[in-house]
Structure formats: C-alpha cells, structure tokens
Design a protein around this motif. Structure first.
Motif, PDB file in Angstrom:
ATOM      1  N   PRO A   1      -8.225   1.914  70.286  1.00  0.00           N
ATOM      2  CA  PRO A   1      -8.260   2.316  71.722  1.00  0.00           C
ATOM      3  C   PRO A   1      -9.358   2.138  72.355  1.00  0.00           C
ATOM      4  CG  PRO A   1      -7.579   3.942  70.163  1.00  0.00           C
ATOM      5  CD  PRO A   1      -8.182   2.754  69.082  1.00  0.00           C
ATOM      6  N   SER A   2     -10.426   2.301  71.622  1.00  0.00           N
ATOM      7  CA  SER A   2     -12.241   2.487  71.452  1.00  0.00           C
ATOM      8  C   SER A   2     -12.799   2.394  70.809  1.00  0.00           C
ATOM      9  CB  SER A   2     -12.795   4.122  72.162  1.00  0.00           C
ATOM     10  OG  SER A   2     -12.312   4.780  71.862  1.00  0.00           O
ATOM     11  N   SER A   3     -14.464   1.752  70.901  1.00  0.00           N
ATOM     12  CA  SER A   3     -15.037   1.834  72.163  1.00  0.00           C
ATOM     13  C   SER A   3     -15.095   0.364  72.617  1.00  0.00           C
ATOM     14  CB  SER A   3     -16.061   2.605  72.543  1.00  0.00           C
ATOM     15  OG  SER A   3     -17.369   1.398  71.372  1.00  0.00           O
ATOM     16  N   LEU A   4     -15.463  -0.136  73.886  1.00  0.00           N
ATOM     17  CA  LEU A   4     -16.248  -1.303  74.504  1.00  0.00           C
ATOM     18  C   LEU A   4     -16.605  -2.157  73.371  1.00  0.00           C
ATOM     19  CD1 LEU A   4     -17.843  -2.222  78.168  1.00  0.00           C
ATOM     20  CD2 LEU A   4     -17.702  -3.764  76.307  1.00  0.00           C
ATOM     21  N   GLY A   5     -17.440  -1.462  72.324  1.00  0.00           N
ATOM     22  CA  GLY A   5     -17.824  -3.180  71.172  1.00  0.00           C
ATOM     23  C   GLY A   5     -17.278  -3.196  70.323  1.00  0.00           C
ATOM     24  N   ASP A   6     -16.458  -1.930  70.068  1.00  0.00           N
ATOM     25  CA  ASP A   6     -15.686  -1.884  68.818  1.00  0.00           C
ATOM     26  C   ASP A   6     -14.370  -2.799  68.968  1.00  0.00           C
ATOM     27  OD1 ASP A   6     -17.524  -0.761  68.095  1.00  0.00           O
ATOM     28  OD2 ASP A   6     -16.279   1.290  67.942  1.00  0.00           O
TER      29      ASP A   6
ATOM     30  N   THR B   1     -13.398  -6.636  67.177  1.00  0.00           N
ATOM     31  CA  THR B   1     -11.682  -6.645  66.536  1.00  0.00           C
ATOM     32  C   THR B   1     -10.887  -7.687  66.966  1.00  0.00           C
ATOM     33  OG1 THR B   1     -11.729  -3.513  66.847  1.00  0.00           O
ATOM     34  CG2 THR B   1      -9.662  -5.029  66.325  1.00  0.00           C
ATOM     35  N   LEU B   2     -11.804  -8.655  68.267  1.00  0.00           N
ATOM     36  CA  LEU B   2     -11.171  -9.803  68.610  1.00  0.00           C
ATOM     37  C   LEU B   2     -10.566 -11.026  67.627  1.00  0.00           C
ATOM     38  CD1 LEU B   2     -12.760  -9.998  72.096  1.00  0.00           C
ATOM     39  CD2 LEU B   2     -10.069  -9.808  71.785  1.00  0.00           C
TER      40      LEU B   2
ATOM     41  N   GLY C   1     -20.738  -0.466  54.908  1.00  0.00           N
ATOM     42  CA  GLY C   1     -22.268  -0.597  55.627  1.00  0.00           C
ATOM     43  C   GLY C   1     -21.627  -2.218  56.445  1.00  0.00           C
ATOM     44  N   ALA C   2     -21.164  -2.993  55.890  1.00  0.00           N
ATOM     45  CA  ALA C   2     -20.893  -4.179  56.492  1.00  0.00           C
ATOM     46  C   ALA C   2     -21.018  -3.962  57.930  1.00  0.00           C
ATOM     47  CB  ALA C   2     -19.737  -4.990  55.757  1.00  0.00           C
ATOM     48  N   HIS C   3     -20.740  -4.722  58.601  1.00  0.00           N
ATOM     49  CA  HIS C   3     -20.399  -5.416  60.058  1.00  0.00           C
ATOM     50  C   HIS C   3     -19.127  -4.914  60.657  1.00  0.00           C
ATOM     51  CE1 HIS C   3     -20.992  -6.992  64.579  1.00  0.00           C
ATOM     52  NE2 HIS C   3     -22.624  -7.032  64.207  1.00  0.00           N
ATOM     53  N   ALA C   4     -19.401  -4.474  61.500  1.00  0.00           N
ATOM     54  CA  ALA C   4     -18.000  -3.937  61.730  1.00  0.00           C
ATOM     55  C   ALA C   4     -16.702  -5.105  62.186  1.00  0.00           C
ATOM     56  CB  ALA C   4     -18.035  -3.732  63.500  1.00  0.00           C
ATOM     57  N   VAL C   5     -17.432  -6.594  62.666  1.00  0.00           N
ATOM     58  CA  VAL C   5     -16.632  -7.424  62.984  1.00  0.00           C
ATOM     59  C   VAL C   5     -15.825  -7.638  61.674  1.00  0.00           C
ATOM     60  CG1 VAL C   5     -16.305 -10.037  62.863  1.00  0.00           C
ATOM     61  CG2 VAL C   5     -17.341  -8.995  64.564  1.00  0.00           C
ATOM     62  N   ASP C   6     -17.171  -7.756  60.243  1.00  0.00           N
ATOM     63  CA  ASP C   6     -16.821  -8.186  59.030  1.00  0.00           C
ATOM     64  C   ASP C   6     -15.469  -6.901  58.308  1.00  0.00           C
ATOM     65  OD1 ASP C   6     -18.057 -10.354  58.737  1.00  0.00           O
ATOM     66  OD2 ASP C   6     -19.680  -9.437  58.104  1.00  0.00           O
ATOM     67  N   ARG C   7     -15.994  -5.514  58.565  1.00  0.00           N
ATOM     68  CA  ARG C   7     -15.260  -4.763  58.239  1.00  0.00           C
ATOM     69  C   ARG C   7     -13.728  -5.237  59.083  1.00  0.00           C
ATOM     70  NH1 ARG C   7     -15.817  -0.194  60.176  1.00  0.00           N
ATOM     71  NH2 ARG C   7     -17.195  -0.354  61.276  1.00  0.00           N
TER      72      ARG C   7
END
Length: 342
Positions: free
Chosen positions: A18-23, A27-28, A143-149
């Motif tokens: 649902p959120s946030s903008l950056g997250d 996820t894209l 601890g990884a970057h959100a994209v990698d997670r």
C-alpha cells in the motif's frame, strides 16, 4: 516449511504494497520480474489511494486496487477497516490466485488474509505479527537495500533475475498545465522531506539555487515553509504538481537534485542524472538504487557503491558551502558533452 509454489500454477497474483511512495517504487523491479517470467498472470496491486497514480498505466499491472487508508484512521476508522474486509473479498480475481505481501505489517497481513486467496507469501523481516498470516516466508537480509530485499520474493518463486534486470517502469507522466515550452535542460530541486533532519535549510537551499545559475531551476515538493529562493532562473512549481506531473518534470530534466525522500526515488527511477542527498540516512539501505546515480554523503559526491561503510553511517549537515559545492558539481555535469536533453 514447504518450499513456495510455482507461479505457473496460478492465474492471478495480488501484490499487497500500500505504501509508501518510495517503497512502491522499490517494489517495481520485483513485480517486473514476475511479469516477465509469467506473462499469463493477471497482476493486481493494492496501494494507498494517493499513490495509485504511480501504477496506473504501467505495463506491469493489469489492475490497481485503491486502498483508502485515510478512511481508516481513529477508532471509527478501525471499525470501517474491519468492515472493508468484505469489500476486498468480493473484488474480482481469477482462481487460483496467489497473494504476495511486500509490506510486512499487521495491516498488510490482515489484508492478505482477508482477500481469501491462498497461499500468502511474505518476507522474513515482516513486523507487527504479519507473518502469522503467511503460508510461506521468504528469508531476506534485513540490512540490504529495499530493492534487493523485495527481489528475493520472486527469486524464491523460482524466477531468475539477472543483475541488469532492475528497471523501474513508472508511467510517462504528463506536463503540468502552463509549463513553459521554452523551459529545457532544467535542474529539478526537491529540497524538503517529512523525515527529521533531511530537508535543506533555507540558507542551504538559497546557496544551492544561486550556484546553479544561469541554469533554469525548477523547485518541486511540499512544505509548510512560506519562504522560497528568488531569482530570474528559478521556476517555483512547489505545492502544485500531481504525481504524474512530477514524474514528467523529473524525466525531462537535465539533472535532478533531491533530499532523501520518495520523490528522490522517482527521480532516480526515471533519470540517471540524479543526485540524492543523505544527511544521516544510509544510502546502502535507502539510497537511489540505480548504480549510475550519484549521492551526497559524508561531505562528498559519489556513487552508492563507492562509499565506504564508515561513510554510510556518518551524519553531515548540508551547510551553505556544501550546497554551493553541489551546485557547482551539477553545473559541471550539465556542461559535459551530450548533457543537453532535447
């Protein structure tokens, strides 16, 4: 626990983020990997209503489901949220459907279960008891970057993702009404953030804008501060752009400069000529993901992968001198061969 199922066995997938903008931007790439590997899937994405313009028109998504988060605040809002579960369960789907919870909070766990589809897949760094609603949990490095997670989820579903396949497919956006046709090769400056200690001070913002002259500067973003830099080269579009307009302005820019915020991730996603400013936040975890994008951290400008561990955990304020140095560096980049965007 049993291994996650294969997406070949499903007709549709519900993305819960649902959120946030950056997250959502982060996820894209994971959703793109799912779309590329399984084009037969009908993909729906549940997102807060205010962020749905990030997804509408995307080739990755078949349908965007607005989640009216603002309607569910307060005690009465909790009751409305509880009753909304019936609405969610009645929404269209193709059976069998798999649910992928990228959010990992109690609210998203409840949404995933209320959907009524099975299985529900989530990440191991989920909080607030969200994992209680999962049938499968994918192990990730917290601890990884959100994209990698997030990319670990499609990998766990058997999708091979080459390192270069991390595109951020945002919509093209649209120019704002009244945008001057002669305004080209502009520098977008997004100086404000809701995060404490991330916004530029008025003195630093003025120094940055002054140092960028005579390049046209476009100010964007939301702020409660009534003061703005002035100058013939400054075009103030703050407080009055929609998300599609912001995407377009950043995509068309000669360069983007942004403090650590959701719009910084939009800029990095659509324009490699972006400088993200990190005062105390760690760019390894929350910085612009594309490796060609630059960040200001620990008093210097570098690419995310060039910063040392020690630098990434330091705190440094952006004073007037640092702001002028940033502006001078960006001006130099704009003068390099091939820098003008037509």
């Amino acid at each position: 626990m049993r291994p996650p199922p294969s997406l070949r066995d499903f007709r549709s997938a519900l993305i819960v983020k649902p959120s946030s903008l950056g997250d959502i931007v982060h996820t894209l790439p994971a959703v793109k990997a799912i779309r590329d590997a399984h084009p037969h899937l009908k993909i729906r994405w549940l997102a807060n209503t205010e962020w749905t313009p990030l997804l509408q028109g995307s080739p990755l998504i078949d349908e965007v489901i607005p989640f009216p988060r603002k309607n569910f605040r307060g005690i009465k809002g909790l009751l409305r949220f509880w009753n909304w579960r019936h609405t969610l369960a009645r929404m269209p789907r193709e059976e069998p459907e798999i649910v992928l919870d990228f959010q990992g909070l109690l609210r998203s766990g409840l949404i995933s279960r209320w959907r009524g589809s099975w299985p529900v897949i989530g990440l191991s760094d989920a909080r607030e008891g969200a994992a209680w609603f999962y049938s499968h949990t994918v192990s990730v490095n917290a601890g990884a970057h959100a994209v990698d997670r997030y990319l670990e989820l499609p990998r766990a579903l058997g999708i091979h993702i080459p390192p270069e396949n991390t595109a951020f497919e945002l919509p093209a956006g649209a120019p704002p009404a009244g945008w001057p046709e002669a305004l080209r090769n502009h520098v977008v400056v997004h100086p404000w953030s809701r995060g404490e200690g991330k916004s530029l001070s008025n003195a630093a913002l003025n120094a940055l804008c002054d140092s960028l002259a005579p390049h046209p500067v476009v100010l964007v973003g939301m702020t409660q501060d009534a003061s703005r830099p002035s100058g013939s080269h400054i075009h103030d579009w703050s407080q009055r752009t929609t998300l599609p307009e912001l995407i377009w302005i950043m995509r068309e820019a000669g360069f983007c400069i942004s403090v650590d915020s959701g719009p910084m991730h939009i800029a990095a996603a659509v324009n490699p000529r972006t400088l993200g400013i990190h005062t105390w936040s760690d760019p390894r975890k929350v910085g612009p993901y594309p490796l060609e994008v630059h960040v200001w951290k620990a008093g210097r400008i570098a690419k995310r992968g060039e910063l040392s561990s020690a630098e990434c955990v330091t705190e440094a304020e952006v004073d007037e001198q640092a702001a002028r140095a940033m502006g001078g560096w960006v001006s130099t980049q704009l003068q390099l061969p091939g820098s003008v965007r037509n």
